[in-house]
Scaffold this motif. Structure first.
Motif, mmCIF file in Angstrom:
data_model
loop_
_atom_site.group_PDB
_atom_site.id
_atom_site.type_symbol
_atom_site.label_atom_id
_atom_site.label_comp_id
_atom_site.label_asym_id
_atom_site.label_seq_id
_atom_site.Cartn_x
_atom_site.Cartn_y
_atom_site.Cartn_z
ATOM 1 N N UNK A 199 32.726 33.439 13.490
ATOM 2 C CA UNK A 199 33.729 32.648 14.210
ATOM 3 C C UNK A 199 33.169 31.877 15.403
ATOM 4 N N UNK A 200 32.292 32.456 16.224
ATOM 5 C CA UNK A 200 31.769 31.684 17.360
ATOM 6 C C UNK A 200 31.048 30.406 16.943
ATOM 7 N N UNK A 201 30.441 30.418 15.778
ATOM 8 C CA UNK A 201 29.695 29.250 15.314
ATOM 9 C C UNK A 201 30.611 28.256 14.599
ATOM 10 N N UNK A 202 31.592 28.773 13.864
ATOM 11 C CA UNK A 202 32.530 27.905 13.151
ATOM 12 C C UNK A 202 33.507 27.252 14.129
ATOM 13 N N UNK A 203 34.025 28.040 15.067
ATOM 14 C CA UNK A 203 35.014 27.533 16.023
ATOM 15 C C UNK A 203 34.372 27.008 17.305
ATOM 16 N N UNK A 204 33.076 27.057 17.376
ATOM 17 C CA UNK A 204 32.285 26.474 18.460
ATOM 18 C C UNK A 204 32.696 26.943 19.851
ATOM 19 N N UNK A 205 32.559 28.236 20.075
ATOM 20 C CA UNK A 205 32.736 28.757 21.429
ATOM 21 C C UNK A 205 31.540 29.636 21.761
ATOM 22 N N UNK A 206 31.293 29.770 23.043
ATOM 23 C CA UNK A 206 30.105 30.487 23.485
ATOM 24 C C UNK A 206 30.422 31.487 24.564
ATOM 25 N N UNK A 207 29.457 31.711 25.398
ATOM 26 C CA UNK A 207 29.623 32.641 26.495
ATOM 27 C C UNK A 207 29.580 34.088 26.044
ATOM 28 N N UNK A 208 30.106 34.953 26.888
ATOM 29 C CA UNK A 208 30.082 36.385 26.571
ATOM 30 C C UNK A 208 30.859 36.734 25.298
ATOM 31 N N UNK A 243 39.638 38.685 23.259
ATOM 32 C CA UNK A 243 39.919 37.363 23.841
ATOM 33 C C UNK A 243 40.529 37.415 25.241
ATOM 34 N N UNK A 244 41.092 38.544 25.634
ATOM 35 C CA UNK A 244 41.679 38.662 26.963
ATOM 36 C C UNK A 244 40.616 38.676 28.053
ATOM 37 N N UNK A 245 39.357 38.916 27.666
ATOM 38 C CA UNK A 245 38.289 39.043 28.654
ATOM 39 C C UNK A 245 37.414 37.813 28.758
ATOM 40 N N UNK A 246 37.874 36.706 28.224
ATOM 41 C CA UNK A 246 37.097 35.477 28.304
ATOM 42 C C UNK A 246 37.975 34.294 28.632
ATOM 43 N N UNK A 247 37.354 33.149 28.812
ATOM 44 C CA UNK A 247 38.086 31.915 29.073
ATOM 45 C C UNK A 247 38.531 31.338 27.733
ATOM 46 N N UNK A 248 39.755 31.657 27.345
ATOM 47 C CA UNK A 248 40.247 31.267 26.023
ATOM 48 C C UNK A 248 41.396 30.265 26.096
ATOM 49 N N UNK A 249 41.630 29.711 27.255
ATOM 50 C CA UNK A 249 42.773 28.810 27.410
ATOM 51 C C UNK A 249 42.641 27.547 26.571
ATOM 52 N N UNK A 250 41.428 27.139 26.275
ATOM 53 C CA UNK A 250 41.246 25.889 25.539
ATOM 54 C C UNK A 250 41.033 26.102 24.041
ATOM 55 N N UNK A 251 41.009 27.338 23.583
ATOM 56 C CA UNK A 251 40.712 27.588 22.184
ATOM 57 C C UNK A 251 41.736 28.547 21.566
ATOM 58 N N UNK A 252 42.918 28.024 21.332
ATOM 59 C CA UNK A 252 44.000 28.825 20.757
ATOM 60 C C UNK A 252 43.658 29.297 19.352
ATOM 61 N N UNK A 253 42.977 28.485 18.576
ATOM 62 C CA UNK A 253 42.616 28.865 17.208
ATOM 63 C C UNK A 253 41.732 30.106 17.218
ATOM 64 N N UNK A 254 40.805 30.188 18.154
ATOM 65 C CA UNK A 254 39.937 31.354 18.253
ATOM 66 C C UNK A 254 40.743 32.598 18.577
#
Length: 123
Positions: free
Chosen positions: A84-93, A33-44
């Motif tokens: 998790x990417x599909x359940x928590x709805x995040x994408x990208x790398x 998670x340190x290598x992506x834009x995770x500021x908006x998805x704390x649960x992820x």
């Protein structure tokens, strides 16, 4: 014939390298998670970090004690990382990384469970 081929590849016995690879995958998941834009998805961030830490610890415990429940829990954690990417709805790398890393953990866990299917490791 399949047993002979698998035996020559040394895939019929649980090997130490498998646990080391699981630990490396767990560490990669933990820091991913340190290598992506995770500021908006704390649960992820929290769930992936917990799953990565669990996979890392389970790989380490398997170095000491070979038990089926460790491999089963690693399988569940890997499956969660993959979904998790599909359940928590995040994408990208991060989506691609988590699906790939989770799949690698699942494959190794299934391999280890298959290798130990004739051993009494339930305790």
């Amino acid at each position: 014939m399949a047993t002979r081929i698998m035996g020559s590849l040394r895939l019929v016995e649980h090997r130490r390298w498998q646990d080391i690879v699981v630990m490396i995958l767990g560490a990669a998941i933990l820091v991913s998670p340190m290598f992506g834009d995770t500021t908006s998805n704390t649960m992820m961030v929290v769930t992936i970090a917990l799953a990565g830490a669990a996979i890392l610890i389970l790989g380490g415990v398997e170095q000491l004690f070979l038990r089926r429940w460790e491999e089963f829990l690693a399988f569940l954690c890997g499956a969660w990382v993959m979904l998790a990417p599909f359940v928590l709805e995040y994408g990208g790398p991060l989506r691609m990384w988590h699906v790939g890393l989770g799949a690698a953990v699942v494959i190794l866990a299934v391999l280890e469970l298959w290798q130990d299917n004739d051993r009494n490791l339930a305790s």
